[in-house]
Enzyme design. Structure first.
Site, PDB file in Angstrom:
ATOM      1  N   ASP A 100      -8.889  -4.859  -5.906  1.00  0.00           N
ATOM      2  CA  ASP A 100      -8.593  -3.951  -5.047  1.00  0.00           C
ATOM      3  C   ASP A 100      -9.066  -2.538  -5.066  1.00  0.00           C
ATOM      4  O   ASP A 100      -8.809  -1.834  -6.297  1.00  0.00           O
ATOM      5  CB  ASP A 100      -6.861  -3.694  -5.204  1.00  0.00           C
ATOM      6  CG  ASP A 100      -6.425  -3.042  -3.984  1.00  0.00           C
ATOM      7  OD1 ASP A 100      -6.963  -2.215  -3.237  1.00  0.00           O
ATOM      8  OD2 ASP A 100      -5.024  -2.965  -3.639  1.00  0.00           O
TER       9      ASP A 100
ATOM     10  N   SER B   8       0.645  -1.130   0.072  1.00  0.00           N
ATOM     11  CA  SER B   8       0.066   0.013  -0.050  1.00  0.00           C
ATOM     12  C   SER B   8       0.928   1.324  -0.105  1.00  0.00           C
ATOM     13  O   SER B   8       1.502   1.453  -0.964  1.00  0.00           O
ATOM     14  CB  SER B   8      -0.922  -0.105   1.063  1.00  0.00           C
ATOM     15  OG  SER B   8      -1.992   0.747   0.996  1.00  0.00           O
TER      16      SER B   8
END
Length: 700
Positions: free
Chosen positions: A636, A553
Site C-alpha cells: 500500500d 483509508s
C-alpha cells in the site's frame, strides 16, 4: 475466545518536543519499508502468524468463505467502450481472479479475448501484475493499458495490437494516477513522475509530475514533455483529449481540495510532436480557486462542470478561438440546482448529466443547450452511472446497482430514449428478499444525517434487532452511494444488518457538507458516525452489544478515532488501510496532498486539531475496547502500512481489556484496487467471521 498472546514489539524511547508538548513515538521504527527492513519484516510475519492462528479457529469462517465464493460466482461485465466500430469491455466468468479484456466486432458480434491478465506470469520477478485501466485508440486498432504490480499505485503502460492480440514492445514506467489521451492512432498523452530513488518507490513523497507524449513504436526515452509546472513541483496533473481530437485538457491540483487550474492545448489529429514548443498550453482557469471537471469537446467548444460561484456545481461551455490563441468566453448552460451535479457526458447530440440526491445518483438527458428532455429513472434505491460514449454516437451504456443488486448494464438509444438490457447477472439469491431503506438521524449538534439500512425483508417485518455492520467514510468530498458487494451480501444472508452513514466530510450534499467535516470541523464526522451507531441501537435495528463498524483509508481513520472516543458503543471494528498517525501522514508518498482535508502538522493550529483525534496518539489505557482487526497490505503506497503497524503496536501495548486487537497484512496487495478475487474472498471471510464472533451473528 480471548486475546491471543501478542508477539513482542520493541519500544523505543523516542520523544519529540512539538508546540510545547513532549510527544512519544516509540514505534517509529515500524515506518521502515517491510521490503528493506528485516526487523519490520519479521515483526509483520509474527503478527500475521498470531492473527492467522486466531482467525482459523473462528466458528463458521470456512462456511463464510464458501458463501462469499458462491456470491462471486456470477458473470459480470464492465461498461462497453466503442472505437472504430468495435466494442471493448471486460468480462469475468465469476471466480476469475481478474476480469478479461474482450473485443466484439459490432454490437451483434461475438466477443473474443484480447487480454487475459490471469495468464500474466509472475516468474519474471515483477510481482503480481493486474490489469488496471485500458483505453482503445480512436480507430480501435490499438489498446493502451496500465498494469498494476502488487497493488501499488505505480503503473506500467503497455500497448496491444487489437487485430493480433500481441503486446507491443512499448513500455512506459512510473505512471501514477494517469489517464491516457490518444492523439489519433499514432500516439497518446499520459502523466508520470520521475523515477523515485532506489528502494524508496513505496514510501517516498512524489514531486515533478508532468504530461508526456508517447509516439507508438518508440522507447520511453524519446517521449516529449508536454506540460510541467517546475515552479509548483507538488502539483498533480491529469489530462483528457476531446473525442474529436482537437483539444487536450490538463487539469492540475495541489491537494484533495476541489480547487484546480485548467489549461488546454490545441491538437491536430494524428500530428507527431517534434518538441515541447509544439504544445502551447492556454490557461482557461489559471488560478487554483474552483473545481473544474471536463466533460467533452465539439470543435472549439468545451463543456465543463464547475463550482465557480455554484457550491452544488453548474454546467458551462467554454468557447475557444483558434485564430486568436488565448481568447475565449464562458457561458452557463445549466445553472446550479439543489442537487449536486456530479458528472456528465456528451453522447450523440445529447448531454447526459448525473446528479447526487440524498446520497444516491440519478441521470438527466438534455440537448446541448441544456434544455431538459427526460430523466432516466429507476424505481428502486440505487445508483445509475456510466453513460460512456462520444458525440455522434447513437447509444450509450449505463449500469444500475444497489446494495441488493449487482450491476446490470443497459444500452440506451439516445434518439428514442429506449433502454434495453446488455448484461444482467443471474444471481443465487432473490434481491426482493431484502429491503433497502433510507433513514435520517440527528447528530450531536442536531444536524440531520442520512443513512442507508439494508436487511432481510423478514427481519425488517419482525422488528427484531440483529447484529449490525455500520460503514462510513466522511472525507475528501467523496460521496458514498448504493453499491453491491458479495462480501456484504454474505453478512446479510447470514441474518445481519448493513448500514451506511453519509456523514459530513463526504461529497453527498455539495461543498458545505464537505467543509463541515474537514480541518477544524473534522470532529463533526466522528460525531455523525457515533450518532449513527446510537440511532441504530435506539431504534432496535442493531442488537445491544452487537454493533460492528468498518471503514477504509480515511474511513479506517474514522473507525479508529471513534473507538478512542466511544469504546463502549461498539462490539467489534475493522479499520482498513487507515491513516492512523495524523502528525506524520504528510511525510509519505501522496500524503502531502491531504493537508487541505486534514490540516498541516507543521502549523500549530492544525497540529492541535490533529493531535486531539489522531488514532495512534489517543488510545485510552485501561478502557474496555471492542475487538479490533486492523487490515492493511504490504504494498500500500497510498496510505503506507506503517500507519497500521504503529497503531496496532500501541493497541497491543495498552491495557484495553480481554478482547483481541489483531493485525492482518495482505501480501502482494495495495490500497484495494486490483486485488484478485481469491484474496478478496479470503480477507472478506476473515473480517466478517471476526466481526460476527464479537457481535453474536450466528454463522453455523
Amino acid at each position: 475466545m480471548s486475546a491471543p498472546r501478542y508477539p513482542p514489539t520493541r519500544r523505543d524511547s523516542l520523544i519529540e518536543h512539538q508546540f510545547g508538548e513532549d510527544l512519544a513515538d516509540p514505534y517509529r521504527w515500524l515506518e521502515a519499508d517491510v521490503r528493506s527492513s528485516p526487523e519490520v519484516a519479521t515483526w509483520v510475519q509474527q503478527q500475521n502468524a498470531a492473527s492467522s492462528a486466531y482467525l482459523a479457529e473462528l466458528p463458521g469462517r470456512n462456511a463464510l468463505r464458501e458463501k462469499i465464493r458462491s456470491l462471486f460466482a456470477y458473470e459480470r461485465f464492465s461498461l462497453p467502450r466503442k472505437a472504430g466500430g468495435r466494442y471493448f469491455y471486460t468480462r469475468n466468468s465469476g471466480l476469475q481472479n481478474q476480469a478479461v479484456l474482450q473485443v466484439r466486432e459490432g454490437l451483434g458480434g461475438t466477443g473474443r479475448v484480447l487480454v487475459d491478465p490471469n495468464n500474466w506470469s509472475t516468474e519474471t520477478g515483477e510481482g503480481l501484475r493486474t490489469l488496471d485501466a485500458w483505453v482503445p485508440s480512436p480507430a480501435g486498432r490499438l489498446v493502451a493499458l496500465t498494469q498494476q504490480r502488487d497493488g501499488s499505485d505505480w503503473r506500467t503502460i503497455r500497448l496491444v495490437d487489437v487485430n493480433t492480440g500481441a503486446m507491443l514492445a512499448d513500455r512506459l514506467e512510473w505512471a501514477n494516477d494517469t489517464a491516457i489521451g490518444w492523439v489519433g492512432d499514432g500516439g497518446f498523452l499520459y502523466a508520470r513522475y520521475p523515477a523515485p530513488p532506489e528502494g524508496e518507490a513505496y514510501r517516498a513523497p512524489v514531486y515533478d509530475k508532468a504530461i508526456w507524449y508517447h509516439r507508438v513504436g518508440t522507447p520511453q526515452s524519446a517521449d516529449v514533455k508536454v506540460f510541467a509546472t517546475p515552479d509548483h513541483r507538488d502539483w498533480n496533473h491529469r489530462l483528457a483529449v476531446s473525442s474529436d481530437g482537437r483539444w487536450a485538457v490538463i487539469i492540475s491540483s495541489a491537494s484533495t481540495l476541489p480547487r484546480r487550474t485548467v489549461h488546454v492545448i490545441p491538437l491536430v489529429r494524428g500530428r507527431l510532436a517534434a518538441g515541447a514548443q509544439d504544445w502551447p498550453a492556454l490557461p482557461i482557469a489559471a488560478e487554483m480557486t474552483d473545481d473544474w471537471k471536463f466533460i467533452e469537446g465539439i470543435g472549439d467548444q468545451l463543456w465543463f462542470i464547475t463550482n465557480a460561484g455554484a457550491p452544488h456545481y453548474r454546467l458551462v461551455r467554454v468557447n475557444l478561438d483558434r485564430q486568436q490563441p488565448g481568447q475565449f468566453s464562458i457561458n452557463t448552460v445549466i445553472d446550479e440546482r439543489l442537487d449536486t451535479l456530479d458528472a456528465g457526458r456528451i453522447v450523440g447530440r445529447r448531454l447526459i448529466l448525473s446528479y447526487l440526491q440524498q446520497g444516491a445518483s440519478y441521470a438527466v438527458v438534455t440537448d446541448l443547450n441544456g434544455h431538459p428532455q427526460r430523466a432516466i429513472t429507476v424505481d428502486a434505491i440505487g445508483s445509475a452511472s456510466g453513460f460512456g460514449g462520444r458525440p455522434g454516437d447513437p447509444e450509450t451504456f449505463y449500469q444500475f446497482s444497489s446494495f441488493n443488486q449487482p450491476p446490470s448494464i443497459f444500452r440506451l438509444d439516445t434518439r428514442t430514449g429506449k433502454a434495453t438490457p446488455f448484461a444482467v447477472p443471474r444471481l443465487s439469491f432473490n434481491p426482493d428478499d431484502y429491503v433497502v431503506e433510507q433513514r435520517t438521524f440527528p447528530s450531536k449538534d442536531g444536524t440531520k444525517v442520512p443513512m442507508y439500512v439494508v436487511r432481510k425483508r423478514s427481519l425488517a417485518s419482525s422488528g427484531a434487532a440483529a447484529p449490525t455492520l455500520l460503514y462510513g467514510y466522511g472525507g475528501f468530498d467523496v460521496a458514498l452511494t448504493p453499491g453491491y458487494s458479495p462480501v456484504r451480501m454474505a453478512w446479510l444472508e447470514a441474518g445481519g444488518v448493513f448500514a451506511l452513514a453519509n456523514i459530513r466530510g463526504g461529497g453527498e450534499f455539495g461543498r458545505a457538507w464537505y467543509d463541515a467535516g474537514r480541518l477544524a470541523n473534522k470532529q463533526n464526522s466522528f460525531d455523525d458516525f457515533i450518532a449513527a451507531g446510537e440511532y441504530l441501537i435506539k431504534e432496535g435495528i442493531a442488537a445491544k452489544g452487537g454493533l460492528a463498524i468498518q471503514g477504509g483509508s480515511n474511513g479506517g481513520m474514522l473507525v479508529a478515532a471513534v473507538i478512542n472516543q466511544r469504546p463502549d458503543l461498539f462490539a467489534a471494528a475493522n479499520p482498513d488501510v487507515g491513516v492512523m498517525d495524523m502528525l506524520r501522514f504528510d511525510r509519505f508518498t501522496s500524503g502531502r496532498f491531504w493537508v487541505d482535508d486534514y490540516g498541516s502538522p507543521a502549523r500549530e493550529a492544525d497540529w492541535r486539531v490533529l493531535r486531539a483525534y489522531s488514532p495512534y496518539h489517543n488510545i485510552r489505557p485501561r478502557a474496555e475496547y471492542p475487538a479490533i482487526l486492523v487490515t492493511t497490505a504490504d504494498t500500500d503506497d497510498r496510505v503506507v502500512p506503517a500507519h497500521s503497524f504503529k497503531y496496532v503496536a500501541a493497541l497491543q501495548a495498552a491495557d484495553l481489556g480481554a478482547r483481541p486487537h489483531l493485525l492482518r497484512v495482505e501480501a502482494q496487495a495495495g490500497h484495494g484496487p486490483g486485488k484478485p478475487v481469491d484474496k478478496v474472498i479470503a480477507s472478506g471471510a476473515d473480517v466478517l467471521a471476526f466481526l460476527a464472533k464479537w457481535t453474536g451473528l450466528p454463522l453455523e
